[in-house]
Enzyme design. Structure first.
Site, PDB file in Angstrom:
ATOM      1  N   ASP A  10      38.147   4.205  32.383  1.00 25.76           N
ATOM      2  CA  ASP A  10      38.818   4.221  31.094  1.00 25.76           C
ATOM      3  C   ASP A  10      37.803   3.642  30.098  1.00 25.76           C
ATOM      4  O   ASP A  10      36.877   2.930  30.498  1.00 25.76           O
ATOM      5  CB  ASP A  10      40.071   3.339  31.199  1.00 25.76           C
ATOM      6  CG  ASP A  10      40.743   3.132  29.879  1.00 25.76           C
ATOM      7  OD1 ASP A  10      41.084   4.139  29.245  1.00 25.76           O
ATOM      8  OD2 ASP A  10      40.929   1.966  29.481  1.00 25.76           O
ATOM      9  N   ASP A  12      38.494   2.332  26.294  1.00 26.71           N
ATOM     10  CA  ASP A  12      38.973   1.182  25.511  1.00 26.71           C
ATOM     11  C   ASP A  12      39.626   0.151  26.418  1.00 26.71           C
ATOM     12  O   ASP A  12      40.613   0.449  27.089  1.00 26.71           O
ATOM     13  CB  ASP A  12      39.999   1.632  24.467  1.00 26.71           C
ATOM     14  CG  ASP A  12      39.377   2.471  23.371  1.00 26.71           C
ATOM     15  OD1 ASP A  12      38.162   2.335  23.163  1.00 26.71           O
ATOM     16  OD2 ASP A  12      40.097   3.245  22.730  1.00 26.71           O
TER      17      ASP A  12
HETATM   18  P1  B16 Z   1      42.123   7.965  19.506  1.00 28.14           P
HETATM   19  P2  B16 Z   1      41.633   4.621  26.438  1.00 28.14           P
HETATM   20  C1  B16 Z   1      43.032   4.952  24.183  1.00 28.14           C
HETATM   21  O1  B16 Z   1      41.808   4.850  24.839  1.00 28.14           O
HETATM   22  C2  B16 Z   1      43.414   3.640  23.523  1.00 28.14           C
HETATM   23  O2  B16 Z   1      43.642   2.629  24.501  1.00 28.14           O
HETATM   24  C3  B16 Z   1      44.677   3.827  22.721  1.00 28.14           C
HETATM   25  O3  B16 Z   1      45.011   2.615  22.067  1.00 28.14           O
HETATM   26  C4  B16 Z   1      44.463   4.956  21.690  1.00 28.14           C
HETATM   27  O4  B16 Z   1      45.655   5.204  20.961  1.00 28.14           O
HETATM   28  C5  B16 Z   1      44.039   6.228  22.435  1.00 28.14           C
HETATM   29  O5  B16 Z   1      42.862   5.959  23.178  1.00 28.14           O
HETATM   30  C6  B16 Z   1      43.763   7.375  21.485  1.00 28.14           C
HETATM   31  O6  B16 Z   1      42.638   7.063  20.729  1.00 28.14           O
HETATM   32  O7  B16 Z   1      43.048   7.753  18.343  1.00 28.14           O
HETATM   33  O8  B16 Z   1      40.724   7.448  19.270  1.00 28.14           O
HETATM   34  O9  B16 Z   1      42.119   9.403  19.969  1.00 28.14           O
HETATM   35  O10 B16 Z   1      42.168   3.247  26.716  1.00 28.14           O
HETATM   36  O11 B16 Z   1      42.398   5.730  27.135  1.00 28.14           O
HETATM   37  O12 B16 Z   1      40.146   4.723  26.600  1.00 28.14           O
HETATM   38 MG    MG Z   2      42.277   1.457  28.052  1.00 28.79          MG
END
Ligand code: B16
Ligand code: MG
Length: 219
Positions: A10, A12
């Site tokens: 993953d 974030d």
């Molecule tokens: P975006 P991950 C996720 O990343 C985030 O944890 C989540 O908070 C966010 O809403 C989602 O990506 C979408 O992100 O707006 O940049 O497309 O934890 O799956 O790496």
């Molecule tokens: Mg994450």
């Protein structure tokens, strides 16, 4: 369990920490709508897609919004978020994470990203990790978000590996649920380590070398 050929990370909350930027951008949107937004609500957004995140935030909203208005709010949040991401640099990649990735790669494992974010490639560039991973599965190639396993199943497919040969590394409960649904072993950090569903509950990222049988590198 064990003898993995690939590791799917993953982004974030695992490779880097963009929480504060997501929080600041969503807070601006919520303030504009006059609705409450706090750290507890922000924690529910981990691993959740942008539109699903907006729906969670709108639970506190009294009025009705059209699909077009919701699109506009999500777009506004993303523009604010991308501006904040420009502040990221290779200094935001911890030496422990980089050394562990290098050790896993040196041990012959294939490395992939499995993230809900549509900004994955931009974030990796900011960290100077563009081109580092063998495969990237992210918000741009999926139609269903975690806890659906699609993002990880596609990452495994891009690596040419079966799910049972890959370990998923996650910080979100929704991500661990996605790994379980896809038939993957998983290693959890933070909230994901505490949810009781992860194959391995980790305290530190560096523990991955032991789990994957790689020789630890000095951070
Ligand atoms: P975006 P991950 C996720 O990343 C985030 O944890 C989540 O908070 C966010 O809403 C989602 O990506 C979408 O992100 O707006 O940049 O497309 O934890 O799956 O790496
Ligand atoms: Mg994450």
């Amino acid at each position: 369990m064990g003898s993995y050929q690939g590791v799917i990370f993953d982004l974030d909350g695992v490779i880097c920490f963009t929480d504060k930027y997501h929080y600041a951008a969503w807070k601006t949107v919520a303030d504009k709508l006059g609705i409450e937004f706090n750290e507890t609500i922000n924690n529910r957004l981990r691993g959740v897609s942008r539109m699903d995140s907006l729906e969670i935030i709108l639970e506190k909203y009294d009025g009705e919004l059209t699909a077009q208005e919701k699109e506009a709010l999500a777009e506004e949040k993303n523009e604010l978020y991308k501006k904040l991401l420009e502040r990221m640099s290779p200094a935001d990649l911890s030496p422990e994470v980089k050394a562990t990735l290098d050790a896993l790669r040196a041990a012959g494992l294939q490395l992939a990203i499995g993230s809900s974010s549509k900004n994955t490639k931009f974030i990796l560039q900011r960290l100077e990790l563009g081109g580092y991973f063998d495969a990237i599965s992210d918000g741009t190639n999926i139609t269903r978000s975690k806890p659906d396993p699609q993002v990880f199943l596609m990452a495994a497919e891009f690596l040419g590996l079966q799910p049972e040969k890959c370990l998923v590394v996650e910080d979100a409960q929704a991500g661990i649920a996605a790994a379980v649904a896809g038939g993957f072993d998983s290693a959890g950090l933070g909230e994901a380590a505490q949810c009781g569903q992860a194959t391995y509950a980790m305290k530190t990222f560096a523990e991955l070398t032991g789990i994957c049988g790689a020789i630890p590198a000095k951070a």
